[in-house]
Design a protein around this motif. Structure first.
Motif, short mmCIF file in Angstrom:
data_model
loop_
_atom_site.label_atom_id
_atom_site.label_comp_id
_atom_site.label_asym_id
_atom_site.label_seq_id
_atom_site.Cartn_x
_atom_site.Cartn_y
_atom_site.Cartn_z
N UNK A 1 0.80 -1.20 0.06
CA UNK A 1 0.02 0.15 -0.05
C UNK A 1 0.89 1.31 -0.18
N UNK A 2 0.70 2.13 -1.01
CA UNK A 2 1.46 3.31 -1.27
C UNK A 2 0.62 4.60 -1.30
N UNK A 3 1.30 5.74 -0.88
CA UNK A 3 0.56 6.92 -0.95
C UNK A 3 1.54 8.03 -1.05
N UNK A 4 2.36 7.96 -2.47
CA UNK A 4 3.54 8.66 -2.70
C UNK A 4 3.20 10.28 -2.77
N UNK B 1 5.19 6.73 3.02
CA UNK B 1 5.38 5.67 4.30
C UNK B 1 4.60 4.58 3.65
N UNK B 2 5.26 3.51 2.87
CA UNK B 2 4.47 2.37 2.43
C UNK B 2 4.39 1.37 3.33
N UNK B 3 3.49 0.47 3.12
CA UNK B 3 3.05 -0.71 3.79
C UNK B 3 3.26 -2.04 3.10
N UNK C 1 1.18 -6.69 3.26
CA UNK C 1 0.33 -7.60 2.12
C UNK C 1 0.99 -7.96 1.10
N UNK C 2 2.46 -7.57 1.22
CA UNK C 2 3.24 -8.09 0.06
C UNK C 2 4.45 -8.75 0.48
N UNK C 3 4.39 -10.08 0.62
CA UNK C 3 5.29 -10.75 1.16
C UNK C 3 6.03 -11.79 0.48
N UNK C 4 7.02 -12.42 0.68
CA UNK C 4 7.95 -13.46 -0.07
C UNK C 4 7.53 -15.02 0.21
N UNK C 5 7.35 -15.54 -0.81
CA UNK C 5 6.76 -16.94 -0.61
C UNK C 5 7.87 -17.84 -1.47
N UNK D 1 5.01 -0.89 8.02
CA UNK D 1 5.23 0.42 7.34
C UNK D 1 6.68 0.82 7.22
N UNK D 2 7.05 1.31 6.03
CA UNK D 2 8.36 1.80 6.09
C UNK D 2 8.51 3.18 5.51
N UNK D 3 9.35 4.00 5.55
CA UNK D 3 9.79 5.09 4.98
C UNK D 3 10.41 4.83 3.53
N UNK D 4 9.78 5.50 2.56
CA UNK D 4 10.33 5.42 1.51
C UNK D 4 10.63 6.88 0.84
N UNK D 5 11.77 6.91 0.25
CA UNK D 5 12.07 8.12 -0.57
C UNK D 5 12.67 7.80 -2.12
N UNK D 6 12.51 8.42 -3.04
CA UNK D 6 12.77 8.23 -4.51
C UNK D 6 13.06 9.38 -5.04
N UNK D 7 14.01 9.19 -6.23
CA UNK D 7 14.39 10.53 -6.99
C UNK D 7 13.86 10.02 -8.44
N UNK D 8 13.09 10.88 -8.94
CA UNK D 8 12.51 10.63 -10.27
C UNK D 8 12.94 11.84 -11.21
N UNK D 9 13.51 11.31 -12.35
CA UNK D 9 14.09 12.35 -13.41
C UNK D 9 13.42 12.33 -14.72
N UNK D 10 13.12 13.38 -15.24
CA UNK D 10 12.57 13.44 -16.51
C UNK D 10 13.70 12.98 -17.70
N UNK D 11 13.21 11.99 -18.40
CA UNK D 11 14.31 11.42 -19.48
C UNK D 11 14.43 12.59 -20.74
#
Length: 119
Positions: free
Chosen positions: A46-49, A68-70, A73-77, A91-101
């Motif tokens: 679950x994300x809300x960027x 703050x992604x959660x 319900x996204x687990x490894x099997x 819940x985990x803090x996520x940061x991302x850099x997004x650049x125009x190509x």
């Protein structure tokens, strides 16, 4: 990455549509490691960027995104369906850099995902 992780497809063309540079390398290595270990992911995070910074402000070519992604319900099997480990996600803090190509598209170039409980 979520779709590619369902089969641990480190060569997914979908990943290349959205990531490049360091981000693409990290994603591909993660998916390849899961492939080698016979691991797939099920569910979805679950994300809300939200945009946290635009550079330059008047005509951005770089955008910083925070979330703050959660991944509860996204687990490894294992491919046989049994849980890969006992990590429950969270819940985990996520940061991302997004650049125009050069072609006008926007791609994630770098990202960081912190540990469970970091937000």
């Amino acid at each position: 990455m979520v779709k590619a992780s369902e089969t641990s497809d480190w060569q997914s063309p979908e990943v290349v549509r959205y990531a490049t540079g360091d981000a693409l390398g990290v994603i591909n290595r993660s998916l390849y490691t899961d492939h080698l270990n016979g691991v797939v992911s099920k569910g979805e995070p679950t994300t809300s960027p939200k945009v946290s910074k635009e550079e330059p402000p008047d005509n951005p070519t770089t955008v910083m995104v925070s979330d703050c992604g959660d991944d509860t319900h996204w687990l490894k099997y294992k491919k046989d369906g049994s849980p890969f480990n006992d990590s429950p996600g969270g819940r985990r803090s996520i940061t991302a850099e997004v650049k125009k190509q050069a072609d006008g598209s926007w791609k994630v170039t770098r990202f960081a995902v912190e540990g469970v409980g970091s937000c």
